[in-house]
Design an enzyme around this catalytic site. Structure first.
Site, short mmCIF file in Angstrom:
data_model
loop_
_atom_site.label_atom_id
_atom_site.label_comp_id
_atom_site.label_asym_id
_atom_site.label_seq_id
_atom_site.Cartn_x
_atom_site.Cartn_y
_atom_site.Cartn_z
N ARG A 88 -11.54 14.92 5.41
CA ARG A 88 -10.17 15.06 4.94
C ARG A 88 -10.06 14.57 3.50
O ARG A 88 -9.81 13.40 3.22
CB ARG A 88 -9.22 14.29 5.86
CG ARG A 88 -9.15 14.92 7.25
CD ARG A 88 -8.32 14.11 8.21
NE ARG A 88 -8.96 12.85 8.58
CZ ARG A 88 -8.50 12.05 9.55
NH1 ARG A 88 -7.41 12.37 10.22
NH2 ARG A 88 -9.13 10.92 9.84
N TYR A 127 -20.79 9.45 25.34
CA TYR A 127 -20.43 8.58 24.21
C TYR A 127 -21.28 7.32 24.20
O TYR A 127 -21.89 6.96 23.19
CB TYR A 127 -18.94 8.22 24.27
CG TYR A 127 -18.58 7.17 23.23
CD1 TYR A 127 -18.60 7.48 21.87
CD2 TYR A 127 -18.28 5.87 23.61
CE1 TYR A 127 -18.31 6.52 20.91
CE2 TYR A 127 -17.98 4.90 22.66
CZ TYR A 127 -18.01 5.23 21.31
OH TYR A 127 -17.73 4.26 20.36
#
Length: 246
Positions: free
Chosen positions: A30, A144
C-alpha cells in the site's frame, strides 16, 4: 529495510528505527500509506511499493533500489498474515497457499535477495518476525503456526550457515498483540477481531519495535537467537485432553 511497513508492527518498527538514527526502506503493497509515513518521518525513510510474493521484483531488489540505498545492513522480515481459524479439514485451501506464499516464500526470497550483500560487506542483521504460534499449537492455527515454525527453524539454519561471518540473525516471536490489523485480516469481521482482545491487556506494536531496537543495539559479538514475548495476561496453555472419548 522492513517489509509490511504500512501498518502494525512494520510501521511501529519504522518509526522506532528512524528515531534510533537508521535510514529505513519501508516496503509494503500500500504505497499511499508508505507515502504518509514518509511525510511523517522525512528523508530518513524511503517508501517502496513491494509485494513480497512478487518474487521477480524481490530478486531484482539489490539493483533496483537507488544507489545510495542499495547497501542494506538490516532486513526486518515482518510481512506476514494469518487467514482463518477453521480446523484443517474445513480450511480454505487458497488461504493456506496465501499464508505459505507470504510467511515462508516471501520471507525466504527477501532474505536471499539481500543476504549476499551483507555477507560481501561482512556486516548485517536479519530479523524475522515469527510468532509464539510457531512453538505452541492451538486449534485453527494449522498452517499459520506451521509457517511460523518454519521461520524459527530457518533462523537457526541461517545462523549455522553464517558461522564465521559478521552477520546476525534473530527471530522475534510475539504472542497476543493488539493495535494492528492482524485479527481483522484473519477473521474478516471487525466485531470478531475486537473480541480477541476483550478483557485483556495485549502487547502493542510499539512493544515489538522496542524488542527489535534492542536486538539491533547489542554489541557486534552478540547474537540474540530468539526473543519470545507474551503479554502478562497470556501463557502457554499446556497439553489439551479431550474427556469425551473415554
Amino acid at each position: 529495510m522492513g517489509t509490511g511497513a504500512s501498518a502494525g508492527f512494520g510501521q511501529a518498527i519504522a518509526h522506532r528505527l528512524v528515531a534510533d538514527g537508521y535510514r529505513v526502506i519501508a516496503a509494503a503493497r500500500r504505497l499511499s500509506r508508505l507515502e504518509t509515513l514518509a511525510q511523517e518521518l522525512g528523508d530518513a525513510l524511503y517508501p517502496l511499493e513491494l509485494d513480497v510474493t512478487d518474487f521477480k521484483a524481490v530478486r531484482a531488489l539489490p539493483q533496483s533500489l537507488p544507489e545510495d540505498w542499495q547497501a542494506v545492513d538490516v532486513l526486518v522480515n515482518n510481512a506476514g498474515l494469518a487467514l482463518g481459524l477453521d480446523r484443517a479439514w474445513q480450511a480454505d485451501g487458497d488461504d493456506w497457499e496465501t499464508m505459505i506464499a507470504t510467511n515462508i516464500s516471501g520471507l525466504v526470497e527477501m532474505t536471499r535477495a539481500l543476504l549476499p550483500g551483507m555477507v560481501a560487506r561482512n556486516h548485517g542483521h536479519v530479523v524475522m518476525l515469527g510468532s509464539t504460534a510457531g512453538r505452541y499449537p492451538y486449534p485453527g492455527a494449522n498452517v499459520y503456526g506451521s509457517t511460523k515454525a518454519f521461520v524459527e527453524h530457518f533462523t537457526q539454519n541461517l545462523r549455522s550457515d553464517l558461522l564465521g561471518k559478521a552477520v546476525r540473525v534473530t527471530n522475534v516471536a510475539p504472542g497476543l498483540c493488539g493495535g494492528s490489523e492482524f485479527s481483522l485480516v484473519r477473521l474478516r469481521d471487525a466485531a470478531l477481531a475486537d473480541a480477541v482482545y476483550d478483557s485483556t491487556q495485549p502487547l502493542q506494536p510499539e512493544d515489538i519495535a522496542e524488542a527489535v531496537s534492542w536486538v539491533l543495539a547489542q554489541p557486534p559479538h552478540v547474537n540474540v537467537n530468539l526473543i519470545e514475548i507474551m503479554p502478562l495476561c497470556q501463557a502457554s496453555a499446556g497439553l489439551a485432553v479431550d474427556r469425551t472419548m473415554g
